[in-house]
Design a protein around this motif. Structure first.
Motif, short mmCIF file in Angstrom:
data_model
loop_
_atom_site.label_atom_id
_atom_site.label_comp_id
_atom_site.label_asym_id
_atom_site.label_seq_id
_atom_site.Cartn_x
_atom_site.Cartn_y
_atom_site.Cartn_z
N GLY A 1 -33.13 25.83 3.79
CA GLY A 1 -34.44 25.27 4.10
C GLY A 1 -35.07 24.52 2.95
N GLY A 2 -36.20 23.91 3.25
CA GLY A 2 -36.90 23.09 2.26
C GLY A 2 -37.46 23.90 1.11
N THR A 3 -37.55 25.23 1.27
CA THR A 3 -38.12 26.04 0.16
C THR A 3 -37.07 26.96 -0.47
OG1 THR A 3 -38.89 27.69 1.77
CG2 THR A 3 -40.47 26.00 1.11
N CYS A 4 -35.80 26.80 -0.07
CA CYS A 4 -34.73 27.66 -0.61
C CYS A 4 -34.35 27.25 -2.04
CB CYS A 4 -33.47 27.52 0.24
SG CYS A 4 -33.59 28.26 1.87
N PHE A 5 -34.09 28.24 -2.90
CA PHE A 5 -33.54 27.94 -4.23
C PHE A 5 -32.60 29.06 -4.71
CE2 PHE A 5 -36.64 30.47 -6.81
CZ PHE A 5 -37.66 30.65 -5.86
N CYS A 6 -31.80 29.59 -3.78
CA CYS A 6 -30.90 30.70 -4.15
C CYS A 6 -29.86 30.26 -5.18
CB CYS A 6 -30.24 31.29 -2.91
SG CYS A 6 -29.12 30.17 -2.05
N VAL A 7 -29.46 28.99 -5.15
CA VAL A 7 -28.46 28.54 -6.13
C VAL A 7 -29.01 28.70 -7.56
CG1 VAL A 7 -27.26 26.50 -7.03
CG2 VAL A 7 -27.18 27.00 -4.59
N SER A 8 -30.29 28.36 -7.76
CA SER A 8 -30.90 28.52 -9.08
C SER A 8 -30.90 29.98 -9.52
CB SER A 8 -32.35 28.03 -9.08
OG SER A 8 -32.42 26.67 -8.76
N VAL B 1 -35.08 36.31 -5.58
CA VAL B 1 -33.75 35.93 -5.08
C VAL B 1 -33.73 34.50 -4.52
CG1 VAL B 1 -33.05 38.31 -4.64
CG2 VAL B 1 -34.21 37.02 -2.83
N GLY B 2 -34.85 33.79 -4.68
CA GLY B 2 -34.87 32.38 -4.28
C GLY B 2 -34.89 32.14 -2.78
N CYS B 3 -35.44 33.10 -2.02
CA CYS B 3 -35.46 32.93 -0.55
C CYS B 3 -36.51 31.93 -0.10
CB CYS B 3 -35.70 34.27 0.13
SG CYS B 3 -37.37 34.92 -0.10
N GLY B 4 -37.51 31.67 -0.93
CA GLY B 4 -38.53 30.66 -0.62
C GLY B 4 -39.64 31.13 0.30
N ARG B 5 -39.60 32.40 0.73
CA ARG B 5 -40.62 32.85 1.70
C ARG B 5 -42.04 32.76 1.13
NH1 ARG B 5 -36.44 36.83 2.71
NH2 ARG B 5 -35.75 36.79 4.88
N CYS B 6 -42.21 33.10 -0.15
CA CYS B 6 -43.57 33.08 -0.71
C CYS B 6 -44.14 31.67 -0.72
CB CYS B 6 -43.58 33.68 -2.12
SG CYS B 6 -42.50 32.83 -3.27
N ILE B 7 -43.26 30.66 -0.77
CA ILE B 7 -43.72 29.27 -0.77
C ILE B 7 -44.09 28.85 0.65
CG2 ILE B 7 -43.07 26.90 -1.37
CD1 ILE B 7 -40.90 28.09 -3.24
N THR B 8 -43.20 29.13 1.58
CA THR B 8 -43.42 28.74 2.98
C THR B 8 -44.68 29.40 3.55
OG1 THR B 8 -41.06 28.46 3.36
CG2 THR B 8 -42.43 28.81 5.30
N TRP B 9 -44.87 30.69 3.26
CA TRP B 9 -45.92 31.45 3.94
C TRP B 9 -47.20 31.56 3.14
CZ3 TRP B 9 -45.20 31.87 8.94
CH2 TRP B 9 -43.90 31.70 9.40
N CYS B 10 -47.32 30.77 2.05
CA CYS B 10 -48.58 30.73 1.29
C CYS B 10 -49.54 29.77 2.00
CB CYS B 10 -48.33 30.24 -0.14
SG CYS B 10 -49.87 29.97 -1.03
N PRO B 11 -50.70 30.23 2.45
CA PRO B 11 -51.62 29.33 3.16
C PRO B 11 -52.18 28.24 2.26
CG PRO B 11 -52.64 31.48 2.80
CD PRO B 11 -51.21 31.60 2.37
#
Ligand code: SF4
Ligand code: SF4
Length: 372
Positions: free
Chosen positions: A157-164, A345-355
């Motif tokens: 997804g657009g907010t994923c960064f697991c590779v980093s 772990v770079g899942c990006g959830r905190c970015i996606t779900w931050c209002p």
């Protein structure tokens, strides 16, 4: 081995007949969530998702793929470490107090479609909750009753960064079975391999029970195609974070950017609740009106609340900037000192779900680059 879609249904059937409740992805209320799965028809067929800072929406790929979404708001945390849990009950008889610890009788859960970032999150919770001097017995008991079917990400997804963060997108350990979904000129199928003897036993049973071509021996072309899925996904991360020397965040405790991000942060706690590694809790006591019965409950809490750092006389972190700094610095720096791995772990959830669309990769990147 390779499973055709009927073979994947057979896997679900075999696990259910073996006493496992299969929990996997399904669409509800416009998001992909986890629910009990009995049939492939419940999986998000042809569904994808479009994610960015503060935004999430489902999309339609219009194909037969079952796992082309990324991660929804739920990690697997709530199944193993519930948001509200009874710790003990007490009863007063005369001047005596009897205390009874809560009974834990966990269901046997087979988790279907665990992404590599979430596998690493499970491993982090194992370290924090099950491998320290005082273990969380309820977590250990649930974890022992868990069968993990991992999945290679195909469409990050657009907010994923697991590779980093070195946590994906291909599952490397911590699973009983691992799947890679393939949909190409050779048809719709899943390359499946075992990571444990329990997983091997299930594969053996699948091979024995198959009556047609729903379960096949994997060909070299299948393995090559699966490797390509992982490689392509790794090249399509929506975000990145330079983790080299990231513990230098300590040296930036007074950086003005902490105040700037705090001016946007609502201290709503969403980021910590969706994070698959956050484990802060508080306790709440409830007694009946007669004062003879009481219960102690444990609830998820968040370092973003004013009360979380309350000591006698007041909160240690009374400003939003100090709380955001505590969260980001713990995740990326002091977690390493405490537990030996990053807490992210770079899942990006905190970015996606931050209002407020606050992005930990952008904030930490700006602080470390010296920009205000
Ligand atoms: S960073 Fe975003 S999600 Fe987290 S507390 Fe602040 S506003 Fe809420
Ligand atoms: S801090 Fe954000 S990106 Fe990292 S694991 Fe938690 S929710 Fe995922």
């Amino acid at each position: 081995m390779v499973l055709r879609p009927p073979g994947l249904q057979l896997l679900i059937d075999v696990l259910r007949e073996g006493g496992w409740t299969v929990v996997g992805p399904t669409v509800r209320d416009g998001v992909v969530v986890h629910a009990e799965i009995e049939s492939l028809d419940q999986l998000p067929r042809g569904v994808g998702d479009v994610q960015d800072a503060g935004s999430y929406r489902l999309s339609q790929h219009g194909d037969e793929a079952l796992f082309r979404y990324v991660v929804g708001p739920q990690g697997w945390k709530s199944l193993l470490f519930p948001s509200r849990e009874l710790l003990w009950s007490g009863r007063r008889t005369g001047t005596e107090m009897e205390v009874e610890p809560a009974e834990v009788d966990p269901p046997r859960l087979a988790l279907l479609g665990v992404r590599s970032c979430d596998l690493h999150a499970l491993a982090i919770h194992d370290t924090v909750l099950a491998e320290r001097a005082v273990v969380d017995a309820a977590y250990v008991s649930r974890r022992e009753n868990t069968f993990v079917i991992a999945l290679t990400c195909s469409d990050p997804g657009g907010t994923c960064f697991c590779v980093s963060m070195g946590t994906g997108p291909v599952p490397d350990k911590g699973f009983d079975l691992a799947l890679t979904e393939l949909l190409d000129q050779d048809g719709h199928r899943f390359l499946i391999s075992a990571g444990t003897s329990r997983g091997e036993d299930v594969l053996d049973e699948l091979a024995t029970r198959a009556t047609g071509d729903e379960v096949l021996r994997a060909a070299r072309a299948d393995r090559d195609a699966a490797r390509k899925v992982g490689k392509t996904a790794a090249g399509r991360m929506g975000r990145s974070l330079d983790t080299d020397g990231i513990r230098d965040l300590y040296a930036n405790a007074e950086h003005p950017r902490w105040e700037e991000v705090a001016s946007r942060c609502l201290a709503c706690t969403n980021c910590t609740l969706v994070c698959p590694t956050c484990f802060c809790t508080s306790v709440e006591d409830a007694s009946d009106l007669s004062g003879t019965q009481t219960q102690r409950w444990r609830l998820w809490d968040s370092c973003f609340t004013n009360d979380y750092s309350y000591l006698h006389g007041g909160s240690v972190r009374s400003s939003t900037s100090s709380r955001y700094r505590q969260w980001a610095t713990h995740k990326l720096a002091s977690w390493v000192d405490q537990f030996g791995t990053s807490g992210c772990v770079g899942c990006g959830r905190c970015i996606t779900w931050c209002p407020a669309a606050i992005d930990i990769t952008a904030e930490v990147g700006a602080i470390r680059s010296g920009k205000g």
